[in-house]
Design a protein around this motif. Structure first.
Motif, PDB file in Angstrom:
ATOM      1  N   ALA A  98       2.918   5.714  -9.268  1.00  0.00           N
ATOM      2  CA  ALA A  98       3.288   4.699 -10.260  1.00  0.00           C
ATOM      3  C   ALA A  98       4.693   5.021 -10.779  1.00  0.00           C
ATOM      4  N   GLY A  99       5.539   4.035 -10.834  1.00  0.00           N
ATOM      5  CA  GLY A  99       6.868   4.224 -11.414  1.00  0.00           C
ATOM      6  C   GLY A  99       8.055   3.792 -10.582  1.00  0.00           C
ATOM      7  N   PRO A 100       8.217   4.287  -9.345  1.00  0.00           N
ATOM      8  CA  PRO A 100       9.461   4.003  -8.626  1.00  0.00           C
ATOM      9  C   PRO A 100       9.477   2.699  -7.824  1.00  0.00           C
ATOM     10  N   CYS A 101       8.484   1.843  -7.964  1.00  0.00           N
ATOM     11  CA  CYS A 101       8.367   0.689  -7.073  1.00  0.00           C
ATOM     12  C   CYS A 101       9.563  -0.265  -7.130  1.00  0.00           C
ATOM     13  N   ALA A 102      10.169  -0.479  -8.296  1.00  0.00           N
ATOM     14  CA  ALA A 102      11.316  -1.393  -8.374  1.00  0.00           C
ATOM     15  C   ALA A 102      12.510  -0.835  -7.599  1.00  0.00           C
ATOM     16  N   ARG A 103      12.785   0.442  -7.769  1.00  0.00           N
ATOM     17  CA  ARG A 103      13.897   1.075  -7.032  1.00  0.00           C
ATOM     18  C   ARG A 103      13.615   1.066  -5.535  1.00  0.00           C
ATOM     19  N   VAL A 104      12.391   1.381  -5.148  1.00  0.00           N
ATOM     20  CA  VAL A 104      12.011   1.387  -3.740  1.00  0.00           C
ATOM     21  C   VAL A 104      12.163  -0.012  -3.152  1.00  0.00           C
ATOM     22  N   LEU A 139      -3.393  -0.740 -11.210  1.00  0.00           N
ATOM     23  CA  LEU A 139      -3.426  -1.108  -9.804  1.00  0.00           C
ATOM     24  C   LEU A 139      -3.427   0.189  -9.014  1.00  0.00           C
ATOM     25  N   SER A 140      -4.278   0.269  -7.999  1.00  0.00           N
ATOM     26  CA  SER A 140      -4.293   1.493  -7.194  1.00  0.00           C
ATOM     27  C   SER A 140      -4.323   1.141  -5.713  1.00  0.00           C
ATOM     28  N   TRP A 141      -4.006   2.151  -4.913  1.00  0.00           N
ATOM     29  CA  TRP A 141      -3.967   2.021  -3.464  1.00  0.00           C
ATOM     30  C   TRP A 141      -5.181   2.752  -2.907  1.00  0.00           C
ATOM     31  N   ASN A 142      -6.071   2.019  -2.293  1.00  0.00           N
ATOM     32  CA  ASN A 142      -7.291   2.588  -1.704  1.00  0.00           C
ATOM     33  C   ASN A 142      -8.136   3.370  -2.704  1.00  0.00           C
ATOM     34  N   ASN A 143      -8.055   3.044  -3.967  1.00  0.00           N
ATOM     35  CA  ASN A 143      -8.798   3.744  -5.016  1.00  0.00           C
ATOM     36  C   ASN A 143      -8.446   5.227  -5.094  1.00  0.00           C
ATOM     37  N   ARG A 144      -7.319   5.626  -4.481  1.00  0.00           N
ATOM     38  CA  ARG A 144      -6.941   7.036  -4.472  1.00  0.00           C
ATOM     39  C   ARG A 144      -5.627   7.294  -5.198  1.00  0.00           C
ATOM     40  N   THR A 145      -4.699   6.380  -5.142  1.00  0.00           N
ATOM     41  CA  THR A 145      -3.370   6.620  -5.695  1.00  0.00           C
ATOM     42  C   THR A 145      -3.011   5.527  -6.692  1.00  0.00           C
ATOM     43  N   MET A 146      -2.609   5.929  -7.886  1.00  0.00           N
ATOM     44  CA  MET A 146      -2.192   4.969  -8.905  1.00  0.00           C
ATOM     45  C   MET A 146      -0.860   4.342  -8.496  1.00  0.00           C
ATOM     46  N   MET A 147      -0.833   3.009  -8.392  1.00  0.00           N
ATOM     47  CA  MET A 147       0.389   2.285  -8.064  1.00  0.00           C
ATOM     48  C   MET A 147       1.101   1.813  -9.323  1.00  0.00           C
ATOM     49  N   SER A 148       0.315   1.453 -10.320  1.00  0.00           N
ATOM     50  CA  SER A 148       0.895   0.892 -11.529  1.00  0.00           C
ATOM     51  C   SER A 148      -0.071   1.052 -12.692  1.00  0.00           C
ATOM     52  N   ASN A 149       0.491   1.351 -13.847  1.00  0.00           N
ATOM     53  CA  ASN A 149      -0.312   1.363 -15.064  1.00  0.00           C
ATOM     54  C   ASN A 149       0.222   0.338 -16.063  1.00  0.00           C
ATOM     55  N   ASN A 150       1.097  -0.558 -15.571  1.00  0.00           N
ATOM     56  CA  ASN A 150       1.676  -1.593 -16.433  1.00  0.00           C
ATOM     57  C   ASN A 150       1.485  -3.001 -15.865  1.00  0.00           C
ATOM     58  N   ASN A 151       0.512  -3.154 -14.974  1.00  0.00           N
ATOM     59  CA  ASN A 151       0.136  -4.447 -14.418  1.00  0.00           C
ATOM     60  C   ASN A 151       1.231  -5.115 -13.595  1.00  0.00           C
ATOM     61  N   ARG A 152       2.056  -4.329 -12.922  1.00  0.00           N
ATOM     62  CA  ARG A 152       2.993  -4.954 -11.984  1.00  0.00           C
ATOM     63  C   ARG A 152       3.439  -3.932 -10.941  1.00  0.00           C
ATOM     64  N   HIS A 153       3.563  -4.424  -9.749  1.00  0.00           N
ATOM     65  CA  HIS A 153       4.052  -3.609  -8.638  1.00  0.00           C
ATOM     66  C   HIS A 153       4.999  -4.484  -7.828  1.00  0.00           C
ATOM     67  N   PHE A 154       6.166  -3.936  -7.496  1.00  0.00           N
ATOM     68  CA  PHE A 154       7.170  -4.673  -6.736  1.00  0.00           C
ATOM     69  C   PHE A 154       7.225  -4.175  -5.305  1.00  0.00           C
ATOM     70  N   LEU A 155       7.445  -5.094  -4.386  1.00  0.00           N
ATOM     71  CA  LEU A 155       7.546  -4.782  -2.983  1.00  0.00           C
ATOM     72  C   LEU A 155       8.394  -5.844  -2.295  1.00  0.00           C
ATOM     73  N   VAL A 156       8.540  -5.739  -0.992  1.00  0.00           N
ATOM     74  CA  VAL A 156       9.390  -6.651  -0.230  1.00  0.00           C
ATOM     75  C   VAL A 156       8.572  -7.296   0.880  1.00  0.00           C
ATOM     76  N   GLU A 157       8.817  -8.587   1.092  1.00  0.00           N
ATOM     77  CA  GLU A 157       8.237  -9.290   2.226  1.00  0.00           C
ATOM     78  C   GLU A 157       9.358  -9.601   3.203  1.00  0.00           C
ATOM     79  N   TYR A 158       9.099  -9.296   4.466  1.00  0.00           N
ATOM     80  CA  TYR A 158      10.097  -9.576   5.493  1.00  0.00           C
ATOM     81  C   TYR A 158       9.384  -9.887   6.808  1.00  0.00           C
TER      82      TYR A 158
END
Length: 142
Positions: free
Chosen positions: A48-54, A82-101
């Motif tokens: 959780a945290g670096p998704c916008a920069r990534v 939000l978590s990934w496979n119930n193992r890794t926390m992706m977000s604790n602020n209700n938003r995750h950023f990513l790219v579609e290509y």
């Protein structure tokens, strides 16, 4: 050459794209966008945290090679976690950023090969159905 590099990146072969660029230009240096793209998929970014920069790094990598990526935001209608496979926390602020290509989603969790949207959403764990929306870069800046 640009299309071959973009195809290598889209296959998840960042190192191959870098090698192609170095051979084509006869230089040891690497363009900053390719270096940033390579580091975006580092395991350290699967938190959780670096998704916008990534997302910015991935976007710039595809864009610098002539691609037309899009930013996406994923959020939940019923909670902040939000978590990934119930193992890794992706977000604790209700938003995750990513790219579609070109039909795939890219972030640190997918790795450089990306994932089709349906497969990505199967790995995403949250309360309620995910809200996926296209956003602009301004939304990524806090």
């Amino acid at each position: 050459m640009r299309l071959k590099m973009l195809a290598a990146v889209a296959r998840g072969d960042i190192a191959g794209a870098i090698s192609m660029w170095q051979l084509a230009t006869n230089r040891d240096t690497v363009p900053p966008a390719l270096t940033a793209l390579q580091s975006a998929f580092s395991l350290v970014n699967r938190a959780a945290g670096p998704c916008a920069r990534v997302a910015k790094d991935i976007y710039q990598g595809f864009k610098s090679l002539g691609g037309n990526p899009q930013y996406l935001r994923i959020s939940s209608p019923k909670g902040d976690l939000l978590s990934w496979n119930n193992r890794t926390m992706m977000s604790n602020n209700n938003r995750h950023f990513l790219v579609e290509y070109e039909g795939k989603l890219y972030d640190a969790f997918t790795g450089p090969a990306g994932m089709p949207r349906a497969e990505y959403l199967k790995n995403l764990v949250m309360r309620g159905e995910p809200i996926v929306e296209q956003v602009t870069e301004e939304v990524l800046t806090p």
